[in-house]
Motif scaffolding. Structure first.
Motif, mmCIF file in Angstrom:
data_model
loop_
_atom_site.group_PDB
_atom_site.id
_atom_site.type_symbol
_atom_site.label_atom_id
_atom_site.label_comp_id
_atom_site.label_asym_id
_atom_site.label_seq_id
_atom_site.Cartn_x
_atom_site.Cartn_y
_atom_site.Cartn_z
ATOM 1 N N GLN A 29 65.677 -7.739 26.341
ATOM 2 C CA GLN A 29 67.122 -7.960 26.309
ATOM 3 C C GLN A 29 67.545 -8.909 27.425
ATOM 4 O OE1 GLN A 29 69.662 -6.197 24.187
ATOM 5 N NE2 GLN A 29 67.813 -6.112 22.953
ATOM 6 N N GLN A 49 74.377 -1.474 28.089
ATOM 7 C CA GLN A 49 73.400 -0.645 27.377
ATOM 8 C C GLN A 49 72.896 0.489 28.256
ATOM 9 O OE1 GLN A 49 70.516 -2.738 24.788
ATOM 10 N NE2 GLN A 49 71.512 -4.614 25.457
ATOM 11 N N VAL A 52 74.793 4.140 20.902
ATOM 12 C CA VAL A 52 74.308 2.869 20.369
ATOM 13 C C VAL A 52 73.009 3.096 19.590
ATOM 14 C CG1 VAL A 52 72.883 2.142 22.347
ATOM 15 C CG2 VAL A 52 73.973 0.432 20.909
ATOM 16 N N PHE A 80 62.021 -14.976 19.999
ATOM 17 C CA PHE A 80 60.963 -14.065 20.454
ATOM 18 C C PHE A 80 60.331 -13.313 19.286
ATOM 19 C CE2 PHE A 80 64.090 -14.568 23.782
ATOM 20 C CZ PHE A 80 63.339 -14.700 24.945
ATOM 21 N N ASN A 96 64.805 -9.430 20.037
ATOM 22 C CA ASN A 96 65.629 -9.262 21.246
ATOM 23 C C ASN A 96 67.107 -9.561 21.035
ATOM 24 O OD1 ASN A 96 63.264 -8.633 22.510
ATOM 25 N ND2 ASN A 96 63.051 -10.579 23.585
ATOM 26 N N LEU A 97 67.631 -9.158 19.886
ATOM 27 C CA LEU A 97 69.085 -9.255 19.710
ATOM 28 C C LEU A 97 69.730 -8.210 20.604
ATOM 29 C CD1 LEU A 97 69.456 -9.665 15.849
ATOM 30 C CD2 LEU A 97 69.586 -11.418 17.611
ATOM 31 N N PHE A 98 70.937 -8.523 21.129
ATOM 32 C CA PHE A 98 71.619 -7.577 22.006
ATOM 33 C C PHE A 98 72.048 -6.362 21.182
ATOM 34 C CE2 PHE A 98 72.822 -11.801 24.000
ATOM 35 C CZ PHE A 98 71.693 -11.804 24.800
ATOM 36 N N ALA A 99 71.438 -5.207 21.482
ATOM 37 C CA ALA A 99 71.584 -4.030 20.625
ATOM 38 C C ALA A 99 73.000 -3.466 20.594
ATOM 39 C CB ALA A 99 70.604 -2.941 21.079
ATOM 40 N N HIS A 100 73.782 -3.731 21.646
ATOM 41 C CA HIS A 100 75.120 -3.139 21.728
ATOM 42 C C HIS A 100 76.199 -4.075 21.194
ATOM 43 C CE1 HIS A 100 74.785 -5.784 25.088
ATOM 44 N NE2 HIS A 100 76.003 -5.542 25.523
ATOM 45 N N LEU A 138 78.416 -14.673 22.312
ATOM 46 C CA LEU A 138 78.383 -14.342 23.752
ATOM 47 C C LEU A 138 78.042 -15.508 24.682
ATOM 48 C CD1 LEU A 138 78.682 -12.013 25.838
ATOM 49 C CD2 LEU A 138 76.221 -11.692 25.658
ATOM 50 N N ALA A 139 76.871 -16.102 24.489
ATOM 51 C CA ALA A 139 76.443 -17.140 25.429
ATOM 52 C C ALA A 139 77.273 -18.416 25.292
ATOM 53 C CB ALA A 139 74.968 -17.453 25.231
ATOM 54 N N TYR A 158 75.615 -4.205 13.256
ATOM 55 C CA TYR A 158 74.826 -4.183 14.485
ATOM 56 C C TYR A 158 73.366 -4.508 14.158
ATOM 57 C CZ TYR A 158 78.692 -2.457 17.206
ATOM 58 O OH TYR A 158 79.895 -2.370 17.860
ATOM 59 N N ALA A 189 70.541 -3.146 14.630
ATOM 60 C CA ALA A 189 69.690 -2.078 14.090
ATOM 61 C C ALA A 189 69.939 -1.833 12.604
ATOM 62 C CB ALA A 189 69.914 -0.790 14.878
ATOM 63 N N ARG A 213 71.477 -17.571 17.023
ATOM 64 C CA ARG A 213 71.947 -17.384 18.398
ATOM 65 C C ARG A 213 71.438 -18.505 19.301
ATOM 66 N NH1 ARG A 213 70.178 -12.028 21.685
ATOM 67 N NH2 ARG A 213 68.136 -12.988 21.415
#
Lengths: 216, 257
Positions: free
Chosen positions: A116, A138, A214, B98, B102-106, B115-116, B148, B150, B164
């Motif tokens: 992350q 998180q 989450v 990757f 590695n996606l932002f889980a939240h 975001l970026a 999300y 997941a 992204r």
């Protein structure tokens, strides 16, 4: 048990209760801020900051709180630093609680998969941005249960301030004892008040847990 | 007029990414040994080789997620700076995908892509969202914007990860085994997006075990073993007539089944 409603006992009790809540709330807020900064220091790439965080945590977590109160209340004036007793109590409580918050947050940070932070960095985010926008949000979710323990302990720890001239809930006990009331009745009401605070804090954290869960 | 023509010509020929004399150790293990590599604008370079050969490490040194012990790496003529603001700025120009997404889980899929752009590039939120939706549409996950990570399949997650990275408008994209964590039926959808990106002229470095992709999309195949680039060639030449024994051995093992 009716002592609470005799004379101006209720006003005394209410003022003590509110003082405990104020002391705990201000200390909790400062401890949370301080703990977050310390945790950021402890995972920072800058060695000097890591050392500062580690030394702080080990000093304040390992000092008995009463001793810390002595050090702050009698030590700071010797260094020509003068505050009222309420502020001194806030300093002692938040310096102490902040070190526990730091360690809980650090544990939380370590549960966030390394990828992350790597993904955030690969997008050009700075260390601070990565921590603030990706890792801490998180981590916060996983640390809610241990964090609730810390903030339930805080109001109870704040009772020590009563011995250092802060007119909070526990000092009400001393005042009422001096007036000659039955000690068991006094303790019953004081304990009930602390229980109310603890249950409320616990409830707030359970609510946060259910709202912020989450999926991974 | 002539001046711009000259600089354009220079830009077209000057390599975008240059590694020279790069060495790296993991303890006693010499993972990268005197690696020299230069990648032109618009080139698609595929790195293959047995596991432990250093191909992922090599890929990760290009945006300095792995530091190097000696040698130099330059991107668009600028050497990679030390960790800090300068490096962050440069990383924004180097997209990375990757193996584990590695996606932002939240954050929602849309937020992942927004975001970026907002925090690093300082792009206004509305515009960042428009860009994000357009890119998500392009990689075929436009309908998932409000879910999300997941809740998505692996293939969908990896396509979001590509969107992204693209949102930063990178000069070069690094793919570190982008399909290795995917179920077989999802590999194609990710490779298809990558193939499309290659066709649009994106400069790409791809570490992969997908020989079909290497064959059809690469401009150049690099074969790595024991921390060295052992062989490099056009995909046709490499797959039909490998020159080194290491490459022959590797190809016989993976192509026989």
């Amino acid at each position: 048990m009716g002592i609470l409603f005799e004379g101006d006992n209720f006003a005394l009790f209410r003022d003590g209760f509110l003082q405990t809540i104020e002391l705990s709330a201000v200390s909790a807020l400062l401890a949370l801020l301080l703990g977050t900064v310390l945790a950021a220091f402890r995972v920072s790439p800058v060695p000097a900051l890591r050392v500062f965080g580690t030394v702080w945590v080990n000093t304040f977590r390992n000092t008995p709180l009463t001793l810390l109160f002595f050090a702050v209340v009698f030590g700071l004036p010797r260094l020509d630093v003068h505050f009222d007793n309420f502020t001194l109590a806030v300093i002692a409580l938040s310096a102490y609680t902040g070190s526990f918050v730091c360690e809980v947050l650090r544990a939380g940070i370590n549960t966030v998969p390394f990828g992350q932070a790597e993904a955030a960095r690969s997008l050009g985010m700075s260390f601070g941005q990565t921590l603030l926008h990706v890792v801490l949000p998180q981590a916060a979710r996983t640390v809610l249960p241990p964090m609730s323990s810390i903030f339930i302990a805080l109001p109870r720890n704040s009772a020590i301030a009563g011995a250092f001239s802060v007119a909070e809930l526990y000092s009400v006990q001393a005042t009422l004892s001096d007036k000659g009331y039955d000690i068991l009745a006094i303790f019953f009401w004081v304990a009930l008040a602390y229980l109310l605070v603890s249950f409320t804090v616990g409830g707030v954290f359970r609510f946060l847990e259910s709202r912020l869960a989450v999926v991974r | 007029m002539t001046e711009t023509a000259v600089t354009d010509a220079a830009a077209a020929t000057a390599p975008l990414v240059v590694l020279s004399g790069v060495n790296k150790h993991f303890g006693a293990l010499h993972v990268l040994q005197d690696v020299d590599l230069s990648i032109r604008q618009g080139e698609v370079v595929v790195l293959i080789g047995p596991s432990g050969s250093g191909k992922s490490t090599l890929c990760r040194t290009i945006n300095r997620l792995e530091t190097i012990d000696s040698g130099t790496i330059t991107i668009d003529g600028r050497p990679l700076p030390e960790e800090g603001r300068e490096l962050a700025r440069l990383r924004a120009e180097v997209g990375m995908v990757f193996q584990s997404f590695n996606l932002f889980a939240h954050k929602t899929v849309l937020e992942n892509v927004v975001l970026a752009q907002v925090k690093v590039r300082g792009i206004a939120r509305a515009q960042a969202e428009a860009t994000a939706r357009e890119l998500l549409e392009r990689v075929g996950v436009g309908a998932q914007a409000d879910k999300y990570p997941a809740q998505l399949s692996g293939g969908q997650q990896q396509r979001v990860a590509i969107a992204r990275a693209l949102a930063m408008r990178p000069k070069v994209m690094l793919f570190d085994e982008p399909t290795s964590a995917l179920d077989p039926e999802m590999v194609t959808e990710v490779l298809e997006v990558m193939r499309q990106l290659a066709a649009e002229g994106m400069t790409m470095v791809v570490v992969t075990h997908e020989m079909g992709f290497a064959r059809s999309a690469a401009d150049r195949v690099l074969f790595m073993a024991d921390g060295r680039i052992v062989e490099e060639n056009t995909p046709d030449a490499f797959f039909t007539a490998p020159r080194t024994d290491r490459a022959k051995d590797f190809l016989s093992k993976i192509l026989s089944h």
